[in-house]
Scaffold this motif. Structure first.
Motif, PDB file in Angstrom:
ATOM      1  N   PHE A 198      18.358  10.810  11.746  1.00 51.60           N
ATOM      2  CA  PHE A 198      18.447  10.601  10.301  1.00 51.60           C
ATOM      3  C   PHE A 198      18.062   9.166   9.949  1.00 51.60           C
ATOM      4  CE2 PHE A 198      21.295  13.769  11.867  1.00 51.60           C
ATOM      5  CZ  PHE A 198      21.123  14.835  11.006  1.00 51.60           C
ATOM      6  N   ARG A 199      17.090   9.054   9.056  1.00 51.27           N
ATOM      7  CA  ARG A 199      16.715   7.713   8.580  1.00 51.27           C
ATOM      8  C   ARG A 199      16.384   7.815   7.108  1.00 51.27           C
ATOM      9  NH1 ARG A 199      12.666   5.462  13.408  1.00 51.27           N
ATOM     10  NH2 ARG A 199      14.017   6.155  15.129  1.00 51.27           N
ATOM     11  N   TYR A 200      16.893   6.861   6.366  1.00 55.43           N
ATOM     12  CA  TYR A 200      16.603   6.819   4.933  1.00 55.43           C
ATOM     13  C   TYR A 200      15.242   6.166   4.769  1.00 55.43           C
ATOM     14  CZ  TYR A 200      17.409   6.491  -0.018  1.00 55.43           C
ATOM     15  OH  TYR A 200      17.299   6.650  -1.364  1.00 55.43           O
ATOM     16  N   GLU A 201      14.209   7.003   4.596  1.00 56.68           N
ATOM     17  CA  GLU A 201      12.845   6.497   4.494  1.00 56.68           C
ATOM     18  C   GLU A 201      12.159   7.184   3.332  1.00 56.68           C
ATOM     19  OE1 GLU A 201      10.626   5.442   7.898  1.00 56.68           O
ATOM     20  OE2 GLU A 201      11.678   6.890   9.143  1.00 56.68           O
ATOM     21  N   ARG A 202      10.955   6.706   2.995  1.00 57.38           N
ATOM     22  CA  ARG A 202      10.185   7.376   1.953  1.00 57.38           C
ATOM     23  C   ARG A 202       9.490   8.573   2.588  1.00 57.38           C
ATOM     24  NH1 ARG A 202       5.360   7.223  -0.628  1.00 57.38           N
ATOM     25  NH2 ARG A 202       4.435   5.727   0.807  1.00 57.38           N
ATOM     26  N   LYS A 244      17.855  -1.032   6.762  1.00 58.72           N
ATOM     27  CA  LYS A 244      17.737  -0.250   5.533  1.00 58.72           C
ATOM     28  C   LYS A 244      17.639   1.255   5.705  1.00 58.72           C
ATOM     29  CE  LYS A 244      12.925  -1.807   5.366  1.00 58.72           C
ATOM     30  NZ  LYS A 244      12.013  -2.814   4.852  1.00 58.72           N
ATOM     31  N   GLU A 245      17.672   1.766   6.923  1.00 60.07           N
ATOM     32  CA  GLU A 245      17.402   3.201   7.056  1.00 60.07           C
ATOM     33  C   GLU A 245      18.603   4.049   7.461  1.00 60.07           C
ATOM     34  OE1 GLU A 245      12.682   2.530   8.297  1.00 60.07           O
ATOM     35  OE2 GLU A 245      14.037   3.430   9.762  1.00 60.07           O
ATOM     36  N   MET A 246      19.766   3.458   7.679  1.00 56.70           N
ATOM     37  CA  MET A 246      20.854   4.260   8.238  1.00 56.70           C
ATOM     38  C   MET A 246      21.685   4.972   7.171  1.00 56.70           C
ATOM     39  SD  MET A 246      22.112   2.501  11.725  1.00 56.70           S
ATOM     40  CE  MET A 246      23.238   1.312  11.056  1.00 56.70           C
ATOM     41  N   GLY A 253       4.771  13.947   8.044  1.00 54.96           N
ATOM     42  CA  GLY A 253       5.138  13.354   9.326  1.00 54.96           C
ATOM     43  C   GLY A 253       6.221  12.291   9.222  1.00 54.96           C
ATOM     44  N   ARG A 254       6.861  12.175   8.076  1.00 59.27           N
ATOM     45  CA  ARG A 254       7.955  11.210   7.933  1.00 59.27           C
ATOM     46  C   ARG A 254       9.043  11.827   7.067  1.00 59.27           C
ATOM     47  NH1 ARG A 254       8.268   6.183   9.341  1.00 59.27           N
ATOM     48  NH2 ARG A 254       6.039   5.858   9.522  1.00 59.27           N
ATOM     49  N   GLN A 255      10.173  12.092   7.651  1.00 61.34           N
ATOM     50  CA  GLN A 255      11.263  12.736   6.924  1.00 61.34           C
ATOM     51  C   GLN A 255      12.549  11.920   7.073  1.00 61.34           C
ATOM     52  OE1 GLN A 255       9.503  17.129   8.014  1.00 61.34           O
ATOM     53  NE2 GLN A 255      11.688  16.756   8.305  1.00 61.34           N
TER      54      GLN A 255
HETATM   55 MG    MG Z   1      10.184   3.728  11.461  1.00 58.84          MG
END
Ligand code: MG
Ligand code: ATP
Length: 425
Positions: A111-115, A62-64, A119-121
């Motif tokens: 690059f990751r599609y995250e919330r 789910k993060e790419m 410390g999380r981008q």
């Molecule tokens: Mg992670």
């Protein structure tokens, strides 16, 4: 107004000193151990990451950031991590022919599609190390020791090294059955993702972030009780070598990686000062990955550090490192300004740090800026100095001033340099 995308951040000049400090510290420590930097593309064929990270992972699942090429036909992905690209390059460029052991490091954006949160981008940065071509437990410990050296050299405290072994494929097969047997009675109490993983990838349940699942996982059978003798020996050797290096560790039985190409050592370095995004470095051995991606069977270990999280920690510790000038050059009047530019360039070419005031404003205003700049000395050029080929040199801390010819100033740079060094200390 066009704004930066959610999950991306500008790194402004006021913050960049931390980044440069991290980069320089890491580069220095890596170079001392003969690690060489490698730079690989920021996007690759999607398949590389699907195979190299694994379809069942959050990253691939789910993060790419994935999109088709303009011509169609191919799917490409912005790299979510560094190892897959480095390994692809290692295989493609036959780096193994250059020597059986390759010590590599990289840094760059991932690059990751995250919330997004502190410390999380979505675009973030890592420094990573890959030690390829050896299965020796010493290699695991060298890699870990270099990570701890970097963190220590940055002055970071309150860090803990969590470590575990996931053995080899056969070890995990035994363990899997024991784990499923233990977890099945709790099936309904597990979080939704973990329920889905129960038969597909039960090891991943151990690192669930859900509190209730974590509590259940605490009492699960331990993977180290299911290791073969040789895997157990590898792990024990790693722990002994860590002790020899006085690197404290904590065995964390829930630290696992579900995929077959991860082997033996898995580790994380966490900070107590980061709140929920606590992991600054994650890594482990991946003896099966290079073969999986079509290369020769090659043992390897690596880690990656999250630079944003390191910056957050450094910000708690110290002011941003800034470069202050040796000289602040004040000039006013056409001829003086022209000479000032030439003089600034000449001084810079000797290695001195020179800030040239470009405002053309009144001397008083330029002097105020000289004071604020943190310069050691101010060089003043007005009409009279320009006519005579001199400057007025003012040492800002003492207020001491001297008129000196421009050529004399440039003739004895070493004297200037040692005076500056003395004042700075
Ligand atoms: Mg992670
Ligand atoms: P997390 O559990 O925090 O999502 P991860 O297991 O996905 O981490 P790795 O893939 O092991 O992380 O990446 C190594 C390091 O990179 C992490 O320990 C963290 O410091 C950093 N990192 C990972 N994802 C992000 C992100 N989205 N933003 C900032 N840093 C990140």
């Amino acid at each position: 107004m066009i704004q930066a995308l959610r999950g991306t951040k500008d790194i402004l000049p006021e913050e960049v000193g931390y980044w440069q400090l991290i980069e320089a510290t890491a580069r220095n420590i890596l170079t001392r151990a003969l690690y060489q930097e490698i730079r690989v593309p920021i996007f690759e064929q999607t398949e590389l990451f699907e195979r190299g990270i694994g379809e069942a992972t959050d990253i691939v699942g789910k993060e790419m950031y994935t999109f088709p090429t303009k011509g169609g036909g191919k799917s490409i992905t912005l790299r979510p991590e560094g190892t897959a690209g480095v390994v692809r390059s290692y295989i493609q460029n036959k780096l193994f022919s250059l020597g059986s052991v390759q010590r590599l490091w990289y840094t760059g954006a991932m690059f990751r599609y995250e919330r997004p949160q502190a410390g999380r981008q979505r675009q973030f940065h890592q420094i990573g190390l890959e030690l390829i071509g050896t299965g020796a437990p010493r290699a695991d410990v060298e890699a870990i020791a270099i990570a701890t050296d970097i963190l220590q050299a940055l002055g970071l405290k309150n860090l803990t090294l969590d470590i575990n072994s996931v053995g080899r494929g056969e070890d995990r097969q035994n363990y899997r059955e024991a784990l499923i047997e233990y977890l099945e009675p709790y099936q309904d109490e597990l979080d939704k993702d973990s329920q889905d993983r129960l038969t597909r990838n039960p090891l991943r349940i151990l690192d669930s972030k859900d509190a209730k699942t974590q509590a259940i996982a605490q009492n699960a059978p331990k993977i180290i009780d299911h290791l073969s003798d040789s895997s157990k020996k590898h792990f024990d050797t790693v722990l002994q070598l860590l002790t020899d290096l006085s690197i404290p560790y904590n065995i964390n039985h829930c630290l696992v990686r579900g995929l077959d190409y991860y082997t033996h050592t898995a580790f994380e370095i966490k900070s107590d000062d980061l709140g929920s995004q606590a992991t600054v470095c994650g890594g482990g051995r991946y003896d099966g990955l290079i073969g999986e991606l079509g290369g020769p069977d090659t043992q390897a270990i690596g880690w990656a550090m999250g630079m944003e999280r390191l910056v957050l920690l450094l910000q708690q510790l110290q002011k941003a490192p800034v470069t202050s000038p040796d000289f602040y050059l004040v000039s006013r009047g056409t001829k003086a300004e022209a000479q000032g530019l030439v003089l600034a360039q000449k001084l810079r070419s000797t290695g001195l740090v020179v800030e040239l005031d470009l405002s053309g404003s009144a001397f008083g205003k330029q002097f105020k800026r000289a004071d604020r700049s943190g310069a050691v000395a101010c060089i003043v050029l007005g009409d009279a100095e320009a006519e005579n080929g001199t400057v007025n040199l003012k040492w800002l801390a003492s207020g001491e001033q001297e008129a000196i010819s421009q050529s004399a100033l440039l003739a004895d740079i070493e004297a200037l340099r040692s005076k500056i060094a003395q004042i700075r200390n």
